[in-house]
Design a protein around this motif. Structure first.
Motif, PDB file in Angstrom:
ATOM      1  N   ASP A  37       0.833  -1.203   0.000  1.00 10.07           N
ATOM      2  CA  ASP A  37       0.000   0.000   0.000  1.00 10.07           C
ATOM      3  C   ASP A  37       0.868   1.252   0.000  1.00 10.07           C
ATOM      4  O   ASP A  37       0.584   2.230  -0.707  1.00 10.07           O
ATOM      5  N   GLN A  38       1.933   1.215   0.798  1.00  9.03           N
ATOM      6  CA  GLN A  38       2.838   2.371   0.845  1.00  9.03           C
ATOM      7  C   GLN A  38       3.545   2.562  -0.494  1.00  9.03           C
ATOM      8  O   GLN A  38       3.777   3.695  -0.926  1.00  9.03           O
ATOM      9  N   GLU A  79       1.123   4.305  -2.836  1.00  8.39           N
ATOM     10  CA  GLU A  79       0.986   5.717  -2.486  1.00  8.39           C
ATOM     11  C   GLU A  79       2.248   6.488  -2.865  1.00  8.39           C
ATOM     12  O   GLU A  79       2.181   7.627  -3.320  1.00  8.39           O
ATOM     13  N   GLN A 120       2.389   9.610  -5.406  1.00 10.08           N
ATOM     14  CA  GLN A 120       2.987  10.889  -5.002  1.00 10.08           C
ATOM     15  C   GLN A 120       4.132  11.280  -5.936  1.00 10.08           C
ATOM     16  O   GLN A 120       4.292  12.452  -6.292  1.00 10.08           O
ATOM     17  N   HIS A 132     -10.243   2.294  -1.933  1.00  6.54           N
ATOM     18  CA  HIS A 132      -9.160   3.279  -1.854  1.00  6.54           C
ATOM     19  C   HIS A 132      -8.871   3.879  -3.228  1.00  6.54           C
ATOM     20  O   HIS A 132      -8.582   5.070  -3.348  1.00  6.54           O
ATOM     21  N   ARG A 136      -9.229   7.788  -3.932  1.00 10.20           N
ATOM     22  CA  ARG A 136      -8.043   8.535  -4.364  1.00 10.20           C
ATOM     23  C   ARG A 136      -8.399   9.492  -5.506  1.00 10.20           C
ATOM     24  O   ARG A 136      -7.825  10.574  -5.630  1.00 10.20           O
TER      25      ARG A 136
END
Length: 934
Positions: free
Chosen positions: A11-12, A15, A19, A880, A884
């Motif tokens: 998940d990180q 993300e 980003q 999610h 988003r």
């Protein structure tokens, strides 16, 4: 500096990629956009995110004033920034999903539900023997059909750029790179984003049908030619892993592809016989080019010398038989490749394929093709040569060489032939009736066909089909419409002879209301020599798929098909064509007609009726599901959709349409295409267990409850759309339908009749697309809450019953899962803003309140039945993903409302045109953000 991948979760990692891509987009905007664009984008994003967390009237007014103060050109750039953001998010999600799957495979764990590994293991654990599993595999046919519909806004060049970003992102994640190499990769991504910013994502001109054909070919060239052989490899590995290499389970080639692009003429005047002819040749050109390239690579690889291995006698005999071709036709020396049998064989295969390709290109360019050598007579001959090489390699102990690129080419040839796809032809039933009426009227003493009863029509049609000389026709005297209808059948006959028998799939008749509609098409086929009766008996080289698409048609499907199955002439023709009947079910019009609950349930019941009818008469029946991308048109995850079909109706075969932006979502990247094909095929395998063991019948109490829910749902839906005063005005004025009609994303008109604003005239696709754009998503959920509430009637026992249905019954679970997704995508607060565009605000407010009340009712009832506190709790990754996008979708929707208002209010044509550009871009952007909107 990037954080090491082994220190962050999946998940990180996602993300972080989002980003990263967003930051790089910000750099491009800072350097290459108009002044303030980046600031405006960030302020709007942050502001509307705050509003999502807590309503603030002062902030909302401030944000709207900021939007309303922007000029058209600045607004267009702001919208373009949001559009690129969605594309980058989609790319990051696809990349991370693919990498997560690869990590799971590398770890050697049992794979995800829907993988071949999990599916085959489940069969083995349930006691399914290798022999029974083999039997099931031999019955499989997985047939996605690509269609061109006006909801795919993404240009090919944009897809290609995102593909490059995907590949660089994969390098960043999978390869060990030093700091300098990482910087180089980041610069590559930055460059591609800069190219995106400098590329117009909106088409300048409306695409022609041939442009849509090229768009469809893109997915084969860039993705599917790579993905399909790998899908077979994955299934073979799973079978070996679970059942063992010695059990002898062989995986046959069962994937095929269909297309409507260039063949679907229902309501599209631009699909002419000439268009269809060119489409088929473009298909053949692409697949021959692919085979030629792969043959050339094999020729470099298979350098075996006859001094060190002994080719099979069959291969040596074939080389001897081809000696004249080698010398006379190819002009080669007998000494060339004398001791390299595979290179010699492959050189001849390459020459033959080249001849086939030259003939196709000559016809595409309207040049004489007679001087070109014949090449292969059929794809069967090409496959026979490939099998010869494979068997010969195995014969002298080189099975591993046969199992690599050669086997991949065999899989491609078995899948795509020389035709690439089975092109379905579709036409509306009235066109055939009009043509037949005119043809009868031109015969001396013939009665007026349209005055006949249904029985009289069937009798006249069957007698004419069986007649050795049915009609005297002077084509020059016919109306242009009838002449074109006849020419379509002539094109089918001509191209079958030119390219191969498999070049066309089904002849689909939309709006089939009676058995005579099928027999009319059969008579037209008879006139083109595709069907009839000769000295050897009946023959039929055209398979007809009647399409049932309204609620009324679905309810009467058994009467129409029963009449056909029992008609002696049709029986004979069906038997002559292989005794398989395909029936197409339309999800779109039935949903527009009666609502999602009634549509879904009538489709469910229709499938059971038609399969039972066919079984009773000993006819094999395949159902063709006309699904769209969005839930309101039958869409949703393919795996779950197949498992949700009625018990004992999926007999190893599934055929379904893939439409709009779903094509690029599922098939633009080979990695995603492999996954999507795997999930669909595993669903087909599971749904086809009825072929090898008795099925567990659906519970009668569940069927009875769905009957009741369907009735309540249809009543509430029709009350809204048919009985609510001003409802169609609300649809036209409170959605951007006028912009959708002008957007250059499809060749087909948005209405069947231009000036007709009735519910019957508006096509199902813009109907669903419009509601999605305005964040209502109404067709996908309206009336479900009402139906559940009426059934429950505050009875806790009834609620418990529905909750058990949700847990036990795949059909009901899929229905409510898709409803949750649609409710999540809806945004009533934003939908309310579109009401400001209505001419009669008071009436529109009243209609909006009806919709909002049903939204809240449906939300409550669905969560209660599913036993959830929030929407999509059971699918957190998808939740999610959608959440988003909201941070950019919200400002886009408010921008669209403002632009629509300015566009419609501007009296001067020139100034009005200035607002059209940001309007069209907003439609593109919202479609990209919501993904399956059409």
């Amino acid at each position: 500096m990037l954080i090491p991948m082994n220190e962050i979760t999946q998940d990180q990692a996602l993300e972080r990629d989002v980003q990263l891509f967003t930051a790089l987009l910000g750099e491009v905007l800072r350097e290459h956009s108009r002044k303030r664009v980046l600031v405006i984008v960030e302020r709007l994003r942050e502001g509307f995110m705050q509003l999502r967390e807590q309503e603030d009237a002062e902030l909302r007014e401030k944000l709207m004033k900021r939007i309303e103060g922007l000029d058209p050109q600045t607004l267009s750039e702001v919208i373009r920034a949001f559009t690129i953001y969605f594309g980058l998010v989609n790319t990051a999600e696809e990349l991370n999903a693919h990498l997560a799957r690869m990590d799971r495979i590398s770890a050697g764990q049992r794979l995800w539900v829907g993988s071949f590994d999990d599916t085959v293991r489940q069969f083995q654990e349930d006691g399914i023997s290798p022999e029974h599993f083999q039997s099931l595999l031999e019955h499989l046919l997985y047939l996605p059909v690509f269609t061109a519909h006006p909801t795919e806004a993404k240009r090919r060049t944009i897809m290609e750029t995102f593909r490059r970003i995907f590949l660089v992102g994969q390098d960043l994640r999978r390869r060990k790179l030093n700091d300098e190499e990482i910087e180089e990769k980041l610069q590559e991504i930055l460059t591609q984003i800069q190219i995106l910013w400098k590329t117009d994502e909106v088409r300048v001109h409306k695409p022609q049908v041939i442009d849509e054909v090229r768009q469809g070919l893109y997915f084969f060239r860039e993705s599917l030619f790579e993905a399909v052989p790998l899908v077979y490899r994955f299934l073979e590995k799973a079978v070996r892993r679970v059942y063992g290499a010695n059990h002898g389970v062989k995986v046959p080639s069962f994937i095929r592809f269909g297309s409507w692009i260039g063949g679907d003429r229902d309501g599209n005047p631009f699909v002419t016989p000439e268009t269809t002819e060119l489409t088929v040749r473009m298909h053949a050109e692409l697949v021959l080019e692919e085979y030629l390239e792969r043959i050339r690579k094999l020729r470099r690889m298979l350098s075996h010398s006859s001094g060190f291995c002994e080719p099979s006698p069959a291969l040596l005999d074939s080389l001897d038989a081809d000696e004249d071709y080698w010398v006379a036709t190819m002009g080669q020396s007998l000494r060339r490749f004398l001791n390299e049998p595979y290179r010699r064989k492959l050189a001849m295969m390459s020459h033959r394929l080249g001849a086939n390709l030259a003939r196709i290109r000559a016809r595409i360019e309207n040049r004489d093709a007679d001087h070109v050598s014949r090449g292969y007579g059929s794809d069967r001959d090409f496959l026979a040569d490939l099998y010869l090489i494979r068997d010969s390699l195995i014969h002298h102990g080189d099975a591993s060489a046969a199992a690599g690129p050669l086997q991949d080419l065999i899989r491609l040839a078995e899948t795509f032939g020389f035709h690439l796809v089975h092109l379905d032809i579709r036409q509306e039933s009235t066109r055939h009736t009009e043509a037949i009426t005119e043809l009868f009227a031109r015969q001396a003493g013939a009665p007026f066909y349209q005055a006949f009863t249904e029985e009289q029509r069937l009798m006249a049609l069957s007698e004419t089909i069986a007649h050795p000389h049915p009609f005297v026709i002077d084509k020059a005297t016919l109306t242009p419409e009838t002449r074109e209808t006849l020419e379509v059948f002539e094109v089918i006959a001509r191209l079958r002879a030119e390219i191969g028998e498999k070049v066309f799939g089904q002849y689909v008749i939309s709006m089939t209301h009676a058995a005579s509609h099928v027999m009319e098409a059969m008579l037209l086929a008879r006139l083109a020599g595709l069907a009839g009766k000769d000295r050897q008996g009946w023959f039929c080289n055209l398979q007809i798929s009647p399409l049932f698409e309204t609620i009324d048609d679905l309810e009467h499907i058994d009467q129409v098909m029963g009449t056909l199955f029992d008609h002696p002439t049709y029986q004979a023709l069906l038997k002559a064509s292989g005794n398989q009947q395909e029936v197409m079910l339309g999800y779109s019009d039935s949903c527009k007609d009666g609502g999602i609950l009634s549509s879904g349930w009538n489709l469910f019941e229709a499938q059971k009726k038609i399969i039972a009818l066919a079984d009773d008469r000993g006819v094999s029946c395949r159902l063709f599901h006309g699904r769209g991308g969005t839930v309101g048109r039958g869409g949703g995850p393919t795996h779950e959709a197949i498992l949700a079909q009625p018990v004992d109706t999926v007999h190893g075969q599934i055929k379904f349409t893939e439409q709009g932006e779903v094509l690029s979502y599922r098939y633009a990247n080979p990695e995603t295409a492999r996954y999507e094909l795997t999930m669909g095929i595993s669903g087909l395998i599971k749904a086809s267990r009825c072929l090898i063991e008795p099925p567990v019948e659906e519970r009668n109490d569940y069927l009875g409850i769905m009957d009741e829910l369907s009735r309540h749902g249809e009543e509430a839906y029709r009350k809204l759309i048919r009985e609510t005063e001003g409802f169609l005005d609300y649809f036209y004025e409170c959605t951007p339908l006028d912009g959708i009609a002008l957007l250059n994303i499809g060749s087909r008109p948005s209405h069947r009749k231009k000036a007709d604003r009735s519910l019957g005239s508006i096509r199902a696709i813009p109907w669903v697309f419009g509601w999605g754009q305005s964040r209502h998503t109404l067709p996908a959920w309206f009336s479900i809450g009402h139906a559940i509430e009426r059934y429950r009637n505050n009875d806790l026992e009834r609620l418990a019953k529905l909750q058990k249905m949700y847990q036990d019954w795949p059909y009901f679970r899929a229905l409510l899962s898709n409803t949750q997704m649609s409710l999540f995508k809806a945004e009533m607060r934003i939908a309310r803003e579109y009401v400001n565009l209505a001419e009669n605000r008071e009436q529109a407010e009243s209609i909006y309140r009806l919709i909002e009340d049903e939204y809240n009712r449906t939300l409550t009832q669905v969560l209660n039945v599913a036993g959830l506190l929030g929407l999509m709790e059971e699918t957190p990754e998808l939740r999610h993903s959608l959440a988003r996008r909201n941070q950019y979708l919200d400002p886009l929707s408010y921008i669209q409302v403002a632009v629509l208002g300015r566009y419609r209010a501007e009296p001067e044509e020139d100034k009005r045109a200035e607002w059209l550009d940001p309007l069209l871009r907003s439609i593109n952007a919202i479609a990209a953000g919501m993904r399956n909107t059409g």
